[in-house]
Design an enzyme around this catalytic site. Structure first.
Site: not given
Length: 749
Positions: A29, A47
C-alpha cells in the site's frame, strides 16, 4: 524466478485494479501510494480479503499500471493483476483507505530477516532505533508469527497491545517513510522489550553458560559453539546425546572461519529467509561434540535484531557486516521432543532446568515456527525442514479441486490446506509422540484454516491406523481419504512440478504401511492423479524386533547376513552384542516372520556391518554417519540382482560379509551399487510402463550422495528426473502428497 505478471493495458478514465498474491505485510500500500504521487494519479488503495484493491484515474495512468508490477516491493509476490474500467469520479489526491473484511482469499508472507536499512539504524547512535532489538520496516521483520487473521492490519496482529508513540505514528503515516503502514512498527518508547539487557546475555555466554533466548518464532537454546564444555553440558541437560546442533554466525563474512560453503550455499544463508544451510565444516574449529561423526554442519546467519546486537556485544564490535569470530549453538528450545517453546511463562517452567538464563520479551508469538533447514542437491536448494522464512508461501496447483485438509504423517508432521489452485503447507510440527506436539498439531490446523478462511470438503491422512495424525483426521468430522504413505511421497513431488498424467516414482523411505499390511520403504510406484500402482522395489529383509530394529541397526545387520546366506559370520560382526546369538538362531530357522522393503533399514544394516553404528541415538543417525564417510562412490561389479521388478543387494552384502572392507570403502561401495541398482530398476520400470518422468521422494533422498547419484544416473539413461524442491522429500512433504491424491479421490462410496 519468473517476473510478476504485468497489468493489462489501462482503459481510459478510472480503473479498479485487484492485485492478488502475497501482497499484504510487504509494503504494497505505501508503495502504491508513492507510485501514485509520482505518476500524478488520484484514487485510493486498501487491503481486502482477496488481496489489494486500487482505484486510480488521471495522470500517467499507463505508467502507473506498468510500474505497479515492475517495481513492486521486494517481499511482494504478485500472482495476478486484474484491471477493469469504472466511471471516473474526478477526485483529487490519493489515500490509503480502511481495509475491507470478507472471506480471505489473499495470504500473509513469511517472516523475513532484518533488512540492511534496519540493520544500519540498529547500530547508528543518531537513530531512535539504535540498539532496539525489535526494529523492523515494511521490508523485513515478523509476519506469519505475529498474525492472527487477515486482513493484515495491526489490530489483527500481536502488536495490537502496543499503541504507537507520536514518533512511530508519524513514520507510519508518512508516505515518504520506509515504515509507512508497517504494521509491526515499534521503538524503545512504545514497543516490546527484552526481559534482560544484551550485555547480561553476552556475559552469560562468555562465562560458558546456556541461554534460552526468545526470537521470532520461538525460543533458542544458545551456547558457545567453540567451547566443548558448554556444548557437552547442553547435550546433557537437553538429553540429546548425538543429534547434530545447528550454529548461528553474525554474517556471511564470518562463514569462512567455520565452514567452506559453495556460493549457492552462502547465497541461501544470506537470503531474506535466513535458513539453516548444510555446508562443509572446517575441522578443529567447533566443539567436537557439536556434530559428531559428520562432515557438514548446519549454519544460519543472524536474522533478528536481537541476534545482531548479541553478536556485536560478544565481539565488542559496531559493524554488523564485518567478520565476527563468535559462533553460537542455536538449537530449538523444545525439551524431550516437545514443540518449540514460545511463551515466556512456559519457558521459565520448561526450560529452567536446561538454561542458566531465560530471556523473553513481551511481543506474543501467535504461531510458533522453527528454523528451516536446507541443502543444495544437484545444483538447487532442497528442504530438510520447511518452516520460518518460507511458510506460508503456497504451492500452485495445476487444476482446481475441492478444498482439502491433509493431516500428514506421524513423524515430521505438517498440515496442508488446499484452497482453489493453491496448497498451503504448514510449518514443521514435529513427531506426534507427545501430548504437547499433538496439541500443536491441532493449533496449526485451526490457525491455518482460520488464516485462509477455509472449511474443507474432505480430509486426508495416512493409511496407518495407529498414527495420531490418522486419529485426528478421523475425528475431524469430514469424509476421510486414506492415502498410502509412499504413493503420497511420489504424489507430492509430482504435484509440486505440476505434472499432469502418470509419473514413475522411486519412494525411498524408512517406513510406511503398504496396502498389503507389510512395511514398505523402497518402492517403484506409478502415480496418475488419485490412482497409483506398486510395480516393484527392494527385496525385503527380515525386520527383527519390529520398531526396535530402527533404533538398533545391529538387528538389521543380522537380517542382512541372513538374506545373503552368511549368518555364520554373525559372531565376527556382532559377537559383543548379547542378544545377537539367539536372534541369529531365530533368523536361521525363519522364526522372524516380519519383513520390510525399507531402504532406511538397508542403510542401517550396512552401517552396522561397517562398524559405524550398532545402536542409534536419533532417527537416521547410522545413515548420516555412513554418508559422511563417502569419498568416491563406485558400484561393485555384480553387486545386485534385478528380477521381476525386485532389486536385491544380496551380492553386495555377501561381499561385505566376506571381504570386510573398512567403513569408508563400505560406504563407497554401498552408495555406488545402490545408485546403479535403483537406476536399472527405474529404467526397467520406465520401459515396461512407457513413463519416463521419475519422481524421487522419501526420507532417504535427504542423503545428498544418493540423490545426486540417482539424478546423474537417470538423466544419463534419458529419463526426466523430478526432485522435491518446494517441500522436503521426507515426511515433512507428505501432507501435500496426501492432499494432491485426496483432491481427485472419489468419496461417494
Amino acid at each position: 524466478m519468473a517476473p510478476p505478471p504485468a497489468a493489462s493495458a489501462a482503459p481510459a478514465g478510472r480503473v479498479r485494479v485487484r492485485v492478488v498474491g502475497a501482497v499484504q505485510g510487504v509494503g504494497m500500500r505505501p508503495f502504491v501510494h508513492r507510485l501514485a504521487a509520482d505518476c500524478g494519479v488520484s484514487g485510493f488503495v486498501l487491503n481486502g480479503a482477496d488481496g489489494v484493491t486500487i482505484e486510480a484515474e488521471g495522470g500517467a495512468l499507463d505508467g502507473f499500471l506498468a510500474r505497479l508490477t515492475a517495481e513492486a516491493p521486494p517481499l511482494a509476490r504478485i500472482d495476478g493483476v486484474a484491471v477493469e474500467a469504472i466511471a471516473p469520479t474526478g477526485g483529487r489526491g490519493f489515500a490509503i483507505a480502511e481495509s475491507r473484511a470478507g472471506r480471505a482469499a489473499t495470504r500473509i508472507v513469511a517472516d523475513a530477516a532484518t533488512c540492511p536499512a534496519c540493520r544500519a539504524e540498529l547500530f547508528d547512535p543518531r537513530s531512535r532505533f539504535f540498539g532496539y532489538p525489535f526494529v523492523n520496516c515494511t521490508h523485513c521483520g515478523p509476519r506469519l508469527t505475529i498474525t492472527r487473521r487477515l486482513p493484515y492490519d495491526r489490530p489483527q496482529t500481536a502488536m495490537a497491545g502496543f499503541p504507537m508513540c507520536a514518533a512511530c505514528a508519524a513514520d507510519y503515516g508518512d508516505p515518504a517513510n520506509r515504515r509507512f503502514h508497517a504494521e509491526p512498527i515499534a521503538c524503545p518508547a512504545c514497543g516490546p522489550r527484552l526481559s534482560h539487557p544484551i550485555g547480561e546475555i553476552a556475559a552469560a555466554l562468555r562465562a560458558g553458560r546456556i541461554v534460552a533466548l526468545k526470537g521470532v518464532g520461538g525460543f533458542h537454546l544458545v551456547a558457545d559453539a567453540r567451547a566443548e564444555a558448554a556444548v557437552a553440558e547442553l547435550r546433557r541437560r537437553k538429553a540429546r546425546d548425538a543429534k547434530p546442533f545447528a550454529v548461528m554466525m553474525a554474517n556471511s563474512a564470518s562463514l569462512a572461519a567455520v565452514a567452506a560453503p559453495t556460493e549457492a550455499e552462502a547465497a541461501l544463508a544470506r537470503s531474506t529467509a535466513a535458513p539453516i544451510v548444510l555446508m562443509a565444516v572446517r575441522p578443529g574449529v567447533l566443539a567436537p561434540s557439536l556434530s559428531p561423526g559428520l562432515t557438514r554442519v548446519g549454519v544460519m546467519l543472524a536474522y533478528a535484531p536481537v541476534h545482531h546486537l548479541l553478536f556485536a556485544a560478544l565481539a565488542d564490535a559496531s559493524d554488523p557486516d564485518a567478520p565476527n569470530p563468535t559462533v553460537l549453538v542455536a538449537t530449538s528450545a523444545n525439551p524431550c521432543g516437545e514443540p518449540l517453546v514460545v511463551d515466556d511463562a512456559d519457558a521459565a517452567r520448561r526450560l529452567g532446568g536446561i538454561a542458566d538464563l531465560v530471556v523473553g520479551h513481551d511481543r506474543p508469538i501467535v504461531i510458533r515456527c522453527d528454523d528451516s533447514v536446507v541443502q543444495v542437491v544437484a545444483g538447487a536448494p532442497t528442504y530438510l525442514r520447511r518452516a520460518r522464512g518460507f511458510v506460508p508461501d503456497p504451492i500452485p496447483l495445476a487444476t482446481d479441486g475441492p478444498d482439502v485438509l491433509a493431516f500428514g504423517a506421524h513423524l515430521k508432521a505438517t498440515v496442508t490446506v488446499t484452497r482453489g489452485r493453491e496448497a498451503f503447507v504448514s510449518q514443521h510440527v514435529g513427531d506426534l509422540d507427545t501430548a504437547e506436539t499433538v496439541r500443536f498439531h491441532r493449533e496449526t490446523v485451526d490457525h491455518l484454516l482460520s488464516l485462509l478462511d477455509v472449511a474443507p470438503d474432505r480430509v486426508a491422512c495416512d493409511l496407518h491406523p495407529d498414527y495420531r495424525s490418522t486419529a485426528l483426521a478421523e475425528a475431524f468430522g469430514r469424509p476421510v481419504v486414506r492415502v498410502q504413505h509412499h504413493a503420497a511421497h511420489v504424489a507430492a513431488v509430482a504435484a509440486e512440478h505440476g505434472v499432469a498424467g502418470p509419473v514413475l516414482g522411486l519412494a525411498l523411505d524408512g517406513h510406511g504401511l503398504g496396502d498389503d499390511g507389510t512395511a514398505w520403504g523402497g518402492e517403484a510406484i506409478v502415480v496418475d492423479g488419485a490412482r497409483w500402482r506398486r510395480l516393484g522395489g527392494l527385496a525385503p529383509l527380515a525386520l527383527p524386533g519390529g520398531d526396535r530394529a530402527a533404533r538398533e541397526p545391529w538387528r538389521m545387520g543380522l537380517a542382512a547376513l541372513a538374506a545373503c546366506g552368511r549368518l555364520d559370520r554373525a559372531p565376527a560382526f556382532f559377537g559383543n552384542v548379547a542378544l545377537a546369538a539367539p536372534l541369529a538362531r531365530r533368523l536361521a530357522v525363519g522364526a522372524e516372520r516380519v519383513s520390510t522393503s525399507s531402504l532406511g533399514r538397508l542403510f542401517d544394516a550396512v552401517a552396522a556391518l561397517a562398524g559405524v553404528r550398532a545402536v542409534q541415538d536419533h532417527e537416521g543417525q547410522a545413515a548420516m554417519e555412513l554418508e559422511a564417510l563417502v569419498r568416491a562412490p563406485r558400484a561393485l561389479a555384480g553387486g545386485y540382482d534385478l528380477a521381476d521388478g525386485r532389486l536385491s543387494c544380496a551380492p553386495l552384502l555377501r561381499h561385505l560379509a566376506d571381504a570386510r572392507p573398512d567403513a569408508a570403502e563400505t560406504a563407497d561401495l554401498f552408495h555406488g551399487t545402490l545408485v546403479a541398482g535403483l537406476a536399472e530398476l527405474a529404467v526397467a520400470t520406465a520401459r515396461a510402463t512407457g513413463v519416463e518422468r521419475v519422481a524421487l521422494g522419501g526420507g532417504c533422498l535427504m542423503n545428498r550422495v544418493l540423490a545426486e547419484g540417482l539424478d546423474a544416473a537417470l538423466a544419463a539413461r534419458g529419463l526426466s528426473v523430478l526432485h522435491a524442491r518446494k517441500l522436503p522429500p521426507n515426511d515433512g512433504g507428505l501432507s501435500f502428497g496426501q492432499a494432491a491424491i485426496a483432491r481427485g479421490a472419489d468419496i461417494t462410496n
